[in-house]
Design a protein around this motif. Structure first.
Motif, short mmCIF file in Angstrom:
data_model
loop_
_atom_site.label_atom_id
_atom_site.label_comp_id
_atom_site.label_asym_id
_atom_site.label_seq_id
_atom_site.Cartn_x
_atom_site.Cartn_y
_atom_site.Cartn_z
N LYS A 116 0.84 -1.20 0.00
CA LYS A 116 0.00 0.00 0.00
C LYS A 116 0.88 1.26 0.00
O LYS A 116 0.64 2.19 -0.74
CB LYS A 116 -0.92 -0.02 1.24
CG LYS A 116 -2.02 1.00 1.18
CD LYS A 116 -2.86 1.00 2.44
CE LYS A 116 -3.55 -0.33 2.68
NZ LYS A 116 -4.42 -0.33 3.86
N ASN A 117 1.91 1.23 0.82
CA ASN A 117 2.84 2.37 0.90
C ASN A 117 3.60 2.54 -0.42
O ASN A 117 3.78 3.64 -0.91
CB ASN A 117 3.80 2.18 2.07
CG ASN A 117 4.60 3.43 2.35
OD1 ASN A 117 4.16 4.53 2.06
ND2 ASN A 117 5.77 3.25 2.92
N TRP A 118 4.02 1.45 -1.00
CA TRP A 118 4.74 1.48 -2.28
C TRP A 118 3.87 2.07 -3.37
O TRP A 118 4.30 2.89 -4.16
CB TRP A 118 5.20 0.07 -2.65
CG TRP A 118 5.86 0.01 -3.97
CD1 TRP A 118 7.15 0.39 -4.28
CD2 TRP A 118 5.29 -0.46 -5.20
NE1 TRP A 118 7.39 0.19 -5.61
CE2 TRP A 118 6.27 -0.33 -6.20
CE3 TRP A 118 4.05 -0.96 -5.54
CZ2 TRP A 118 6.03 -0.69 -7.51
CZ3 TRP A 118 3.81 -1.33 -6.85
CH2 TRP A 118 4.81 -1.19 -7.83
N ARG A 119 2.59 1.65 -3.41
CA ARG A 119 1.66 2.17 -4.43
C ARG A 119 1.45 3.68 -4.28
O ARG A 119 1.37 4.39 -5.26
CB ARG A 119 0.32 1.45 -4.35
CG ARG A 119 0.38 0.04 -4.87
CD ARG A 119 -1.02 -0.63 -4.79
NE ARG A 119 -0.94 -2.03 -5.04
CZ ARG A 119 -1.00 -2.59 -6.24
NH1 ARG A 119 -1.11 -1.83 -7.30
NH2 ARG A 119 -0.94 -3.90 -6.36
N LYS A 120 1.38 4.16 -3.03
CA LYS A 120 1.22 5.59 -2.79
C LYS A 120 2.42 6.38 -3.31
O LYS A 120 2.26 7.42 -3.92
CB LYS A 120 1.09 5.88 -1.29
CG LYS A 120 -0.28 5.64 -0.73
CD LYS A 120 -0.26 6.05 0.74
CE LYS A 120 -1.52 5.62 1.44
NZ LYS A 120 -1.46 5.95 2.87
N THR A 121 3.61 5.86 -3.04
CA THR A 121 4.83 6.60 -3.40
C THR A 121 5.17 6.46 -4.88
O THR A 121 5.88 7.31 -5.41
CB THR A 121 6.04 6.14 -2.58
OG1 THR A 121 6.24 4.73 -2.76
CG2 THR A 121 5.83 6.45 -1.10
N SER A 122 4.67 5.44 -5.55
CA SER A 122 5.02 5.25 -6.96
C SER A 122 4.04 5.95 -7.90
O SER A 122 4.24 5.95 -9.10
CB SER A 122 5.12 3.76 -7.30
OG SER A 122 3.87 3.13 -7.15
N ASN A 123 2.97 6.49 -7.36
CA ASN A 123 1.98 7.21 -8.22
C ASN A 123 2.30 8.66 -8.32
O ASN A 123 2.89 9.35 -7.70
CB ASN A 123 0.57 7.04 -7.66
CG ASN A 123 0.04 5.65 -7.89
OD1 ASN A 123 0.47 4.96 -8.81
ND2 ASN A 123 -0.86 5.22 -7.03
#
Length: 123
Positions: A116-123
């Motif tokens: 979830k954190n990765w998806r937030k930072t990669s968008n």
């Protein structure tokens, strides 16, 4: 308070959130709201863990105060209970499915948060 076996203690302590709660309440009594603030969590996500720790005598109610229509409890770690558990081979072989279930839940929760954190930072 329930009597605690090494297996039950191990299953309770596998959860990192419960370990953090015990660590934070080692030297001071805290309410669930205060714990939530220190852990950057919502209080509703901690009540279950606090109740589980209290049920097994790892946390004890240190005080109560009236807040509006509610009674707010503060909790302190019960330092009389040794939380050092040695997972010996006998315990592991006799209880591997129970321990694996607890470990899987912890790992999957952690991986889900990382994703979830990765998806937030990669968008």
């Amino acid at each position: 308070m329930k009597e605690l076996s090494d297996l039950e203690l191990a299953k309770i302590l596998i959860n990192p959130k419960r370990n953090k709660i015990l660590d934070l309440t080692k030297n001071e009594a805290l309410t669930v709201k205060e714990l939530a603030k220190k852990l950057n969590e919502k209080p509703s996500r901690l009540y279950y863990h606090v109740k589980k720790l209290e049920e097994y005598g790892l946390l004890e109610v240190a005080g109560e105060k009236q807040v509006g229509n509610l009674i707010e409890k503060s909790y302190r770690r019960n330092n009389d209970i040794d939380t050092n558990v040695m997972l010996n081979e006998k315990m592991m072989s006799e209880s591997k499915s129970e321990l694996m279930k607890e470990l899987k839940n912890t790992v999957y929760t952690g991986l889900s948060l990382l994703e979830k954190n990765w998806r937030k930072t990669s968008n």
